[in-house]
Structures are given as structure tokens and as C-alpha cells.
Design a protein around this motif. Structure first.
Motif, PDB file in Angstrom:
ATOM      1  N   ILE A 279       0.796  -1.109   0.054  1.00 18.75           N
ATOM      2  CA  ILE A 279       0.068   0.055  -0.093  1.00 18.75           C
ATOM      3  C   ILE A 279       0.831   1.399  -0.121  1.00 18.75           C
ATOM      4  O   ILE A 279       1.597   1.716   0.909  1.00 18.75           O
ATOM      5  CB  ILE A 279      -0.996  -0.069   1.258  1.00 18.75           C
ATOM      6  CG1 ILE A 279      -1.819  -1.221   1.064  1.00 18.75           C
ATOM      7  CG2 ILE A 279      -1.761   1.208   1.338  1.00 18.75           C
ATOM      8  CD1 ILE A 279      -2.840  -1.414   2.169  1.00 18.75           C
ATOM      9  N   THR A 280       0.738   2.057  -1.054  1.00 25.36           N
ATOM     10  CA  THR A 280       1.758   3.120  -1.262  1.00 25.36           C
ATOM     11  C   THR A 280       0.849   4.410  -0.747  1.00 25.36           C
ATOM     12  O   THR A 280      -0.532   4.714  -1.006  1.00 25.36           O
ATOM     13  CB  THR A 280       1.951   3.641  -2.697  1.00 25.36           C
ATOM     14  OG1 THR A 280       2.815   2.238  -3.250  1.00 25.36           O
ATOM     15  CG2 THR A 280       2.858   4.781  -2.640  1.00 25.36           C
ATOM     16  N   VAL A 281       1.264   5.124   0.398  1.00 32.28           N
ATOM     17  CA  VAL A 281       0.597   6.417   1.129  1.00 32.28           C
ATOM     18  C   VAL A 281       0.935   7.523   0.065  1.00 32.28           C
ATOM     19  O   VAL A 281       2.410   7.732   0.029  1.00 32.28           O
ATOM     20  CB  VAL A 281       0.964   6.331   2.456  1.00 32.28           C
ATOM     21  CG1 VAL A 281       0.395   7.555   3.168  1.00 32.28           C
ATOM     22  CG2 VAL A 281       0.524   5.481   3.016  1.00 32.28           C
ATOM     23  N   ARG A 282       0.185   8.497  -0.437  1.00 31.24           N
ATOM     24  CA  ARG A 282       0.511   9.414  -1.251  1.00 31.24           C
ATOM     25  C   ARG A 282      -0.110  10.849  -0.644  1.00 31.24           C
ATOM     26  O   ARG A 282      -1.263  10.707   0.156  1.00 31.24           O
ATOM     27  CB  ARG A 282       0.122   9.265  -2.575  1.00 31.24           C
ATOM     28  CG  ARG A 282       0.694   8.025  -3.110  1.00 31.24           C
ATOM     29  CD  ARG A 282       0.417   8.069  -4.767  1.00 31.24           C
ATOM     30  NE  ARG A 282      -0.879   8.054  -5.086  1.00 31.24           N
ATOM     31  CZ  ARG A 282      -1.534   8.000  -6.276  1.00 31.24           C
ATOM     32  NH1 ARG A 282      -0.537   8.039  -7.173  1.00 31.24           N
ATOM     33  NH2 ARG A 282      -2.558   8.145  -6.587  1.00 31.24           N
ATOM     34  N   TYR A 283       0.412  11.890  -1.156  1.00 32.75           N
ATOM     35  CA  TYR A 283       0.005  13.157  -0.850  1.00 32.75           C
ATOM     36  C   TYR A 283      -0.560  13.589   0.347  1.00 32.75           C
ATOM     37  O   TYR A 283      -1.626  14.104   0.624  1.00 32.75           O
ATOM     38  CB  TYR A 283      -1.517  13.335  -2.162  1.00 32.75           C
ATOM     39  CG  TYR A 283      -1.140  12.759  -3.261  1.00 32.75           C
ATOM     40  CD1 TYR A 283      -0.086  13.252  -3.859  1.00 32.75           C
ATOM     41  CD2 TYR A 283      -1.871  12.140  -3.949  1.00 32.75           C
ATOM     42  CE1 TYR A 283       0.329  12.680  -5.326  1.00 32.75           C
ATOM     43  CE2 TYR A 283      -1.975  11.555  -5.331  1.00 32.75           C
ATOM     44  CZ  TYR A 283      -0.589  12.046  -6.032  1.00 32.75           C
ATOM     45  OH  TYR A 283      -0.655  11.409  -7.119  1.00 32.75           O
ATOM     46  N   PRO A 284       0.208  13.407   1.574  1.00 30.09           N
ATOM     47  CA  PRO A 284       0.005  14.090   2.771  1.00 30.09           C
ATOM     48  C   PRO A 284       0.303  15.658   2.659  1.00 30.09           C
ATOM     49  O   PRO A 284       0.684  16.121   1.777  1.00 30.09           O
ATOM     50  CB  PRO A 284       1.301  13.540   3.667  1.00 30.09           C
ATOM     51  CG  PRO A 284       2.374  13.344   2.670  1.00 30.09           C
ATOM     52  CD  PRO A 284       1.588  12.985   1.644  1.00 30.09           C
TER      53      PRO A 284
END
Length: 358
Positions: A279-284
Motif C-alpha cells: 500500500i503506497t501512501v501518497r499526498y500528505p
């Protein structure tokens, strides 16, 4: 031999000349021209452009052309130019030298009176005016028509001018929305303008102080809500206190072997693990803190794996563990929580709730 004056080309007999013809030359070249320059009327009828050009008298005759039907060239030294019988607009070109004319447009169409190569002035049908050459072109200095505004219209702007044709023209009404105005003649104190319909502005009721304004939808006035209220000061001043809050759950669906989790999409996510997934966490948030909750449900196959990654990000878990111990049995649910204080450079993760059932 006789010479002529500079402006009206009046004959100036020279001493010792005009033997036997002096009287005729003076009468034809001076007297008759002075007469028409002071009181003479040039009559122009019909259509066609006309040029006014100085003529010169001599012993044989005056050479004055006092009438013309249609287009052509006539004597310029007249005091009055009268136009009649026109079937279309007409142009008269006067001499480019110091001269004044009284122009009487008795025709039915506008006459343009000008100098050669210039734009001149317009003399409307029925108008009588005085024009003179100012060194460049003919200008109007007096007219029988009313000076100032003759007609004025503001079209569909919503403004209505007074019917005055001279002096000050007053304007009343309200400027329409389509022309950059509001269309309003009054408003409610404490209210805000809103579109009650297409191209129609209205004023809302007074909005309550220290409340949040919310839209009412198409055609409905904005109003205020207590979602945020003002609480009493802790030390000094006021602070905003949240009295109600709700998150929307963003459903990611099946993970497969890879899926993106975009923090900009919400704060709570749900997903079903149906493969060994990354799971790639993006755009914080670029600077500052972000957090999200993930409700992760296993499918009917036990023992699947899951890991988290992000561009340039480090994931840290309690006790320095490389990963979190999660529930791997079929159909089990774990609730994950992640927090970053530095714009996504470091994510801190934990599983506060494990091995839940649907």
C-alpha cells in the motif's frame, strides 16, 4: 495687369494697366465678389459631391457660378450655401483657407462640410449652422438644432435616463446583473447577496454572528450553523471550539498486490486484502501533520501479507519493529492508524484494534 487678393481672389488693379477696361474689371472682379461674399447665396440641388473653388472676375465677366444641380465645382466666395432636393447624403468640400459659411441644409439627408482630405462636420437635414476653416478642417460654431444630447439609451442595463436633450442628463434605475451590476435596490443588514435564480441576485437574511455560513443549494439563501461555536476565553481572547465533526469513509476496494492510498481523499479508508499487497501512501500535507485510519479486512484466504511505503517516507512502529503484527486469519478486520508530523517524511503506525469481525 491686375493681381488678386490672397483669400477671396478679389482683383487688385495695378496702376497704369487695364486701359479702357478698368471699370469692367473692377465691377466683375471686385464689386460682384464683395457682394456675394457678404450677402450672396450659393444654391446646390440634387445629389453628388461638390467642390467650392475660388473663381476670378475680369473685364469679360464675373465667372461666378451661383447654382449647381448634382456634382461639380462652383464658386467658393459666397456667404451662404443652401442645399436642397437631395436623395442621399452629400459632401461639400470647401477651400483650405480662412473662410466662414452659413450652411442651410434644406434637403432630406445629412450634408458633410469639410476641407480636402479631412472629415469635416455633419449638418443634419433641416439644420442651419455656421462653419469656419480653423487651419485644418471646417468646424461648426453655431447651429439651429439644440446643442447637447439628442437621444440616449441604456438598452437592457436596467438604467433609465431622463428625457433631457441638453444640460445635465440624470440616470435612474438599477444596473442589471448581466451588465456587471446587482439588480438590487436594497439589501438586508448583515445579509449577503446570492443568486436566487440564473442572473438574479437577492439578499439573504441577516447571518448570525460567530457562526459558520453554509450554502443552501441552488436558489436557496445561505444560512448559518452551529457546527463551530465561540467558547469563552481560556486566558484571553476567543478560540474556535468544534462542537460536531464527521468523517466520510473512502472505500479503496480490493487491494490486489498494490494499491494507492491518497491522504487528500479523506481521513478514514477501508480496503479488502485479496493479495500480498503493497500500500503506497501518497499526498500528505506538504508541511505539518497528517493522519489517517485504515480499516483493513482480510478476504477468505488466510496468511496474506501487507506492507506500507511512500515516496521518500520512513514507516516506524512501536518498539522499533520493522512491521506490525496483524491478524492474518480469514475475514478478520484490523484497524490501522498512521500519523506524520513532518509532511510525510516519517509515518508512525499502530494497530489500535485487532481481530474484529464484521
Amino acid at each position: 495687369m491686375a493681381a488678386e487678393t490672397a483669400l477671396l481672389d478679389l482683383v487688385t488693379p495695378t496702376q497704369g494697366t487695364l486701359t479702357g477696361s478698368w471699370g469692367d474689371t473692377v465691377n466683375n472682379g471686385i464689386t460682384e465678389y464683395v457682394d456675394i461674399a457678404i450677402a450672396g447665396t450659393l444654391t446646390l440641388t440634387g445629389d453628388g459631391a461638390v467642390t467650392l473653388s475660388n473663381t476670378i472676375g475680369n473685364a469679360g465677366g464675373t465667372n461666378i457660378v451661383s447654382t449647381l444641380s448634382g456634382a461639380g465645382t462652383v464658386t467658393a466666395q459666397f456667404a451662404v450655401v443652401k442645399i436642397s432636393g437631395t436623395g442621399t447624403a452629400k459632401t461639400i468640400t470647401g477651400p483650405s483657407s480662412s473662410k466662414t459659411y452659413i450652411v442651410d441644409n434644406a434637403g432630406s439627408y445629412t450634408v458633410t462640410f469639410k476641407a480636402s482630405g479631412q472629415t469635416g462636420v455633419s449638418v443634419v437635414a433641416g439644420e442651419k449652422c455656421t462653419v469656419y476653416y480653423n487651419g485644418t478642417d471646417y468646424v461648426k460654431v453655431a447651429s439651429s438644432t439644440t446643442d447637447g444630447v439628442s437621444t440616449i439609451s441604456f438598452g437592457s442595463t436596467g438604467l433609465t435616463p431622463s428625457t433631457d436633450t441638453s444640460g445635465a442628463v440624470t440616470v435612474a434605475g438599477t444596473l442589471a446583473v448581466g451588465n456587471g451590476g446587482t439588480g438590487l435596490t436594497s439589501g438586508t443588514s448583515g445579509g449577503v447577496p446570492y443568486y436566487s435564480a440564473t442572473n438574479t441576485l437577492a439578499s439573504s437574511a441577516a447571518l448570525t454572528a460567530n457562526k459558520v455560513v453554509i450554502g443552501g443549494g441552488a436558489g436557496v439563501a445561505p444560512s448559518t450553523t452551529s457546527l463551530l461555536g465561540t467558547a469563552a476565553a481560556v486566558t484571553s481572547g476567543n478560540y474556535i471550539q468544534a462542537v460536531g465533526y464527521a468523517d466520510t469513509v473512502t472505500a479503496l476496494g480490493f487491494t490486489g498486490t498494490a494499491i494507492n492510498l491518497d491522504v487528500t481523499s479523506g481521513n478514514v479508508f477501508s480496503a479488502t486484502l485479496n493479495g500480498n499487497a503493497v500500500i503506497t501512501v501518497r499526498y500528505p500535507v506538504a508541511t505539518g501533520s497528517s493522519s489517517f485510519t485504515l480499516i483493513l479486512t482480510n478476504d477468505a484466504t488466510a496468511g496474506r501479507t501487507v506492507s506500507f511505503t511512500g515516496s521518500g517516507a520512513t514507516f516506524k512502529y512501536p518498539g522499533g519493529a520493522a512491521s506490525l503484527s496483524r491478524t492474518t486469519t480469514a475475514n478478520a478486520i484490523d484497524v490501522w492508524f498512521f500519523f506524520t508530523p513532518d509532511g510525510g517524511t516519517t509515518w508512525y503506525g499502530t494497530i489500535p484494534m485487532k481481530n474484529l469481525t464484521a
